[in-house]
Design a protein around this motif. Structure first.
Motif, PDB file in Angstrom:
ATOM      1  N   ILE A 190       0.837  -1.211   0.000  1.00 22.09           N
ATOM      2  CA  ILE A 190       0.000   0.000   0.000  1.00 22.09           C
ATOM      3  C   ILE A 190       0.865   1.251   0.000  1.00 22.09           C
ATOM      4  CG2 ILE A 190      -1.812   1.210   1.246  1.00 22.09           C
ATOM      5  CD1 ILE A 190      -2.685  -1.409  -0.031  1.00 22.09           C
ATOM      6  N   THR A 191       1.948   1.235   0.773  1.00 20.12           N
ATOM      7  CA  THR A 191       2.846   2.400   0.802  1.00 20.12           C
ATOM      8  C   THR A 191       3.473   2.649  -0.565  1.00 20.12           C
ATOM      9  OG1 THR A 191       3.346   1.873   3.120  1.00 20.12           O
ATOM     10  CG2 THR A 191       4.792   3.435   2.012  1.00 20.12           C
ATOM     11  N   GLU A 192       3.886   1.595  -1.234  1.00 24.15           N
ATOM     12  CA  GLU A 192       4.456   1.739  -2.572  1.00 24.15           C
ATOM     13  C   GLU A 192       3.428   2.277  -3.555  1.00 24.15           C
ATOM     14  OE1 GLU A 192       6.891  -0.981  -5.861  1.00 24.15           O
ATOM     15  OE2 GLU A 192       6.131  -1.869  -3.998  1.00 24.15           O
ATOM     16  N   LEU A 193       2.178   1.793  -3.461  1.00 23.15           N
ATOM     17  CA  LEU A 193       1.118   2.303  -4.341  1.00 23.15           C
ATOM     18  C   LEU A 193       0.850   3.776  -4.060  1.00 23.15           C
ATOM     19  CD1 LEU A 193      -1.215   1.935  -6.360  1.00 23.15           C
ATOM     20  CD2 LEU A 193      -2.617   1.141  -4.443  1.00 23.15           C
ATOM     21  N   PHE A 194       0.838   4.167  -2.788  1.00 21.24           N
ATOM     22  CA  PHE A 194       0.580   5.566  -2.449  1.00 21.24           C
ATOM     23  C   PHE A 194       1.683   6.479  -2.991  1.00 21.24           C
ATOM     24  CE2 PHE A 194      -2.352   4.902   1.466  1.00 21.24           C
ATOM     25  CZ  PHE A 194      -3.356   4.487   0.596  1.00 21.24           C
ATOM     26  N   PHE A 195       2.920   6.027  -2.951  1.00 18.78           N
ATOM     27  CA  PHE A 195       3.992   6.843  -3.519  1.00 18.78           C
ATOM     28  C   PHE A 195       3.811   7.031  -5.016  1.00 18.78           C
ATOM     29  CE2 PHE A 195       6.369   6.427   0.426  1.00 18.78           C
ATOM     30  CZ  PHE A 195       7.128   7.575   0.433  1.00 18.78           C
ATOM     31  N   GLU A 196       3.301   6.013  -5.697  1.00 23.52           N
ATOM     32  CA  GLU A 196       3.040   6.158  -7.127  1.00 23.52           C
ATOM     33  C   GLU A 196       1.875   7.112  -7.393  1.00 23.52           C
ATOM     34  OE1 GLU A 196       4.842   5.022  -9.592  1.00 23.52           O
ATOM     35  OE2 GLU A 196       6.249   4.068  -8.195  1.00 23.52           O
ATOM     36  N   LEU A 197       0.911   7.140  -6.468  1.00 25.01           N
ATOM     37  CA  LEU A 197      -0.243   8.027  -6.652  1.00 25.01           C
ATOM     38  C   LEU A 197       0.108   9.491  -6.432  1.00 25.01           C
ATOM     39  CD1 LEU A 197      -3.114   6.015  -4.929  1.00 25.01           C
ATOM     40  CD2 LEU A 197      -2.697   6.297  -7.373  1.00 25.01           C
ATOM     41  N   THR A 198       1.240   9.768  -5.805  1.00 23.21           N
ATOM     42  CA  THR A 198       1.622  11.173  -5.614  1.00 23.21           C
ATOM     43  C   THR A 198       1.927  11.873  -6.935  1.00 23.21           C
ATOM     44  OG1 THR A 198       3.919  10.447  -5.241  1.00 23.21           O
ATOM     45  CG2 THR A 198       2.531  10.788  -3.299  1.00 23.21           C
ATOM     46  N   LYS A 199       2.128  11.125  -8.007  1.00 26.99           N
ATOM     47  CA  LYS A 199       2.355  11.731  -9.317  1.00 26.99           C
ATOM     48  C   LYS A 199       1.096  12.396  -9.850  1.00 26.99           C
ATOM     49  CE  LYS A 199       3.774   7.895 -11.098  1.00 26.99           C
ATOM     50  NZ  LYS A 199       4.262   6.915 -12.084  1.00 26.99           N
ATOM     51  N   VAL A 200      -0.078  11.958  -9.356  1.00 24.34           N
ATOM     52  CA  VAL A 200      -1.342  12.561  -9.782  1.00 24.34           C
ATOM     53  C   VAL A 200      -1.435  13.967  -9.197  1.00 24.34           C
ATOM     54  CG1 VAL A 200      -3.848  12.316  -9.780  1.00 24.34           C
ATOM     55  CG2 VAL A 200      -2.397  10.283  -9.828  1.00 24.34           C
ATOM     56  N   GLU A 201      -1.851  14.909 -10.015  1.00 29.44           N
ATOM     57  CA  GLU A 201      -1.934  16.305  -9.586  1.00 29.44           C
ATOM     58  C   GLU A 201      -3.203  16.507  -8.756  1.00 29.44           C
ATOM     59  OE1 GLU A 201      -1.623  18.864 -12.909  1.00 29.44           O
ATOM     60  OE2 GLU A 201       0.420  18.264 -13.425  1.00 29.44           O
TER      61      GLU A 201
END
Length: 777
Positions: A135-146
């Protein structure tokens, strides 16, 4: 294009009203029912899971659907995430499907839909249905969304997860997440590195990852390509602006503050006591006041601690290399904002002052900013004072002092600029006393007679400090009372970078040795074993000894205060008028006569100093000194520098001629030395910008202060009552009454009219009927 409708729910079994139909409009109620008996309600869970699966197929075809169009889907996701722990097999499929959707179509989803998916994953993670690292890895990827709101939620959720692991003492999971965040800190994408930096800083402040690995990883961010990350990392090491300015001063120990917080009532207790008591004005007022006090304490507890930033600097692997790299960035020809350069200067000064580094080029670099018209010049002077320490070569600091004296302490500048310059020199000399020269100190001492009070008081404070460091640099009339014999505490170092090693605590002779004598008598008179002594030791004896110690300390403090008020021959100020015209030679002769008349013979002086040293050695070797006793020793040492040891030992006549300014200077010198014994030992901005006489305020500034003082205070005057009919007259209230209530009153008013009033009323009526304006008769 026809609108695609959401899939319908599977029909209930005919002939029987399904339990799902009974609660399908309220999924919250169904969630409570399922938690009570999961096995009996598995059919309802499968129905909701089927509805979710069919709706998600539609959402994959049209990911940009608004939240109102898929509101039923969002409610279903909350329900499934809340009861998924009772059905592990279905929960894994549900979580895997959510992660797939977010990885593939997160940028195209609506913001509310995307947020709801993330909340569902957090709920599953808290129930240990999903691997936290995934989940933490997925959340870091979602930070690219504006999406700024989503990024804030991600940082908050990861911080809450770290708190759960910290309270459960799961060191293995914390270590895995720490290594993961340290890896993401080196990511080429700036936004991911930025989120990792914020998580590391928050975890360090909250003691989840308070170690050297985290502190050094944040220090590397000072050289990141993104300026925003550089500023955040430097602010972390520098601390809050209030700490730099010296606004917050903690007068109480941490233990006493913790005890007071524990004794204070909570908001729940206050509300409970108020609810059960009789409602009076006084109790209502006390209740509101208590609520405000609790809210203020909560806000103060959220502030950043000073020890956190100091600990981070102390945990650095190689502070000298970090300081050199920061100074190399300052010397580059690249044009940076002035704020970023100021942060780098501040961090270099903080590192040099705490670790006593040797970055000699930094002091000459500061010369270009030493001008009264320079922006934030007081902060630059503060950083210069913080970077100076006793291991810097005196010639390097001497050049810095001359630069400050030439640019600030001249008659062409304003009195404020001269005051700031003298204060900066005083703070530098307090940290690096060997940089002072005789020529410079004698020139600055002449400003005692300056017409502006701020300048004269600053110069007198500098003279008082120089008396304790090296009185020989001053003229004989400015040296004050001589110290008897060979004073072991007159200088901290005999020479540059040559520390003095002592076998006792200097100044311990000011403590009373009665406690030591009592202990010796008890040891000699007692013939029993140690265990019997511990058993016979009663609580009453402990309280009597504690009271005796307090009385001894109070008597010692009173003696010091009396001596403080009784010295008649110490003068910090020259008299006005004709005394200023007296030559220096006559003043020197008078000083010599006073010294000869007051000073004892050399043999007496030597014996007195020897006895004091022996007493200090005896007390230091045979007692365990407390913090209060160390504070008393420091005060004794400072006053001995100022008054002279013989005057301090035997007392003297009352110093009635000393003014408040003289006592203020004594306190300033004592505060300067006490600042060096604090956590970091660095000066603060209020010492540089210290003005004894405040500048006259404008009318707008005075009104602003008045408004600040009125906050949280009731208005003066008659208190207004609260109610539905408060603030209106009887005539206004009568207009809103029903006519049946006032009909009798109106009829009575008409009957009581005189003949003249009836005549006026008739005349006005006839005029209005004819279209004319009524007038006076």
């Amino acid at each position: 294009m026809t609108a695609t409708a959401l899939p319908m729910m599977p029909p209930a079994v005919s002939g029987k009203k399904s339990r799902f139909v009974m609660s399908e409009s309220n999924l919250g109620l169904m969630q409570e029912i399922v938690r009570k008996d999961p096995e009996s309600y598995k059919e309802e869970f499968n129905e909701q899971l089927y509805f979710y699966t069919q709706t998600m197929k539609l959402l994959q075809l049209q990911p940009a659907m608004h939240k109102l169009e898929v509101q039923s889907l969002l409610d279903t996701i909350i329900f499934l995430a809340g009861v998924a722990q009772f059905y592990p097999t279905e929960a894994k499929e549900f979580s895997a499907h959510l992660q797939t959707i977010l990885r593939e179509q997160a940028p195209g989803l609506d913001a509310e839909v995307r947020m709801q998916f993330c909340k569902a994953l957090v709920c599953l993670r808290n129930k240990n249905m999903v691997e936290p690292l995934e989940i933490t890895e997925l959340f870091f990827e979602l930070t690219k969304v504006e999406d700024k709101r989503l990024r804030k939620f991600i940082i908050t959720s990861i911080g809450a997860h770290l708190k759960r692991l910290y309270l459960k003492k799961n060191a293995k999971a914390l270590s895995k997440l720490q290594n993961f965040c340290l890896t993401k800190l080196k990511d080429s994408r700036s936004i991911i590195a930025r989120v990792a930096q914020l998580i590391l800083i928050d975890a360090f402040r909250k003691q989840y990852w308070r170690d050297a690995k985290t502190a050094n990883a944040i220090a590397e961010c000072c050289f990141h390509k993104l300026p925003k990350m550089q500023v955040t990392a430097m602010k972390f090491f520098l601390g809050s602006k209030e700490d730099e300015e010296g606004i917050e001063v903690d007068s109480e120990d941490d233990e006493e503050a913790a005890e007071k917080d524990a004794e204070q009532k909570t908001l729940k207790d206050i509300m409970q006591s108020y609810r059960n008591a009789k409602k009076t004005k006084k109790r209502t007022k006390d209740f509101e006041k208590a609520k405000k006090m609790l809210s203020k304490k909560r806000k103060s507890k959220k502030g950043r601690s000073k020890e956190c930033n100091l600990l981070a600097i102390q945990l650095l692997y190689d502070p000298q290399a970090l300081s050199d790299r920061l100074f190399g960035m300052l010397e580059q020809k690249k044009i940076d904002k002035f704020e970023i350069r100021l942060f780098r200067i501040a961090l270099i000064a903080r590192l040099a002052g705490i670790h006593k580094l040797q970055t000699l080029g930094f002091y000459s670099y500061l010369h270009r900013y030493m001008q009264p018209r320079q922006r934030d010049v007081t902060r630059i002077l503060l950083y210069a004072a913080q970077a100076c320490h006793d291991l810097v070569p005196p010639d390097t600091i001497e050049q810095l002092l001359r630069c400050i004296a030439q640019e600030f302490i001249t008659d062409r500048n304003s009195p404020e600029a001269i005051t700031v310059g003298i204060n900066a020199i005083r703070e530098i000399l307090a940290n690096c006393p060997f940089a002072a020269t005789e020529e410079l100190m004698r020139d600055l001492a002449e400003y005692k007679q300056y017409k502006n009070k701020n300048v004269s008081m600053a110069a007198r404070g500098l003279v008082a400090l120089c008396r304790t460091l090296n009185p020989k640099l001053l003229k004989k009339k400015d040296r004050g009372r001589p110290v008897d014999g060979k004073d072991e505490t007159a200088e901290e170092y005999r020479a540059y970078a040559a520390p003095i090693v002592r076998d006792f605590v200097p100044g311990a002779e000011c403590l009373d040795d009665e406690q030591l004598i009592d202990e010796d008598e008890e040891k000699s008179g007692s013939g029993s074993d140690e265990e019997e002594e511990w058993e016979d030791y009663s609580e009453s004896e402990e309280s009597e000894e504690i009271e005796g110690d307090d009385d001894e300390e109070e008597e010692g403090d009173e003696e010091v205060e009396e001596i403080d008020d009784d010295d008649e021959e110490l003068e910090f100020d020259e008299e006005d008028g004709e005394d200023e015209e007296v030559s220096d030679e006559e003043g020197d002769e008078d000083d010599e006569r006073e010294i000869e008349a007051a000073s004892p013979s050399p043999s007496t002086t030597l014996s007195t100093s020897t006895n004091a040293a022996e007493k200090a050695a005896t007390i230091s070797n045979d007692r365990i000194l407390t913090q209060a006793e160390f504070k008393k020793i420091r005060q004794w040492q400072i006053k001995k520098h100022i008054l002279g040891s013989k005057r301090l030992a035997r007392g003297g006549k009352k110093r009635e001629h000393l003014t408040n300014d003289d006592r203020l200077i004594e306190e300033e010198v004592l505060q300067t030395f006490q600042t060096r014994d604090t956590s970091d030992g660095l000066p603060r901005l209020n010492a540089i910008e210290h003005f004894h006489k405040k500048k006259k305020e404008t009318k707008a500034e005075r009104l602003e202060r008045v408004e600040e003082g009125r906050e949280g205070r009731e208005d003066y005057g008659k208190k207004k009552k609260n109610g539905p009919h408060v603030g209106r007259t009887n005539r206004e209230l009568a207009k809103k009454k029903v006519f049946q209530m006032v009909r009798a009153k109106k009829r009575g008013q008409n009957r009581q009219r005189s003949f003249r009033d009836q005549q006026k009323s008739l005349r006005n009526y006839l005029l209005r009927q004819s279209g004319r304006k009524p007038g006076n008769m």
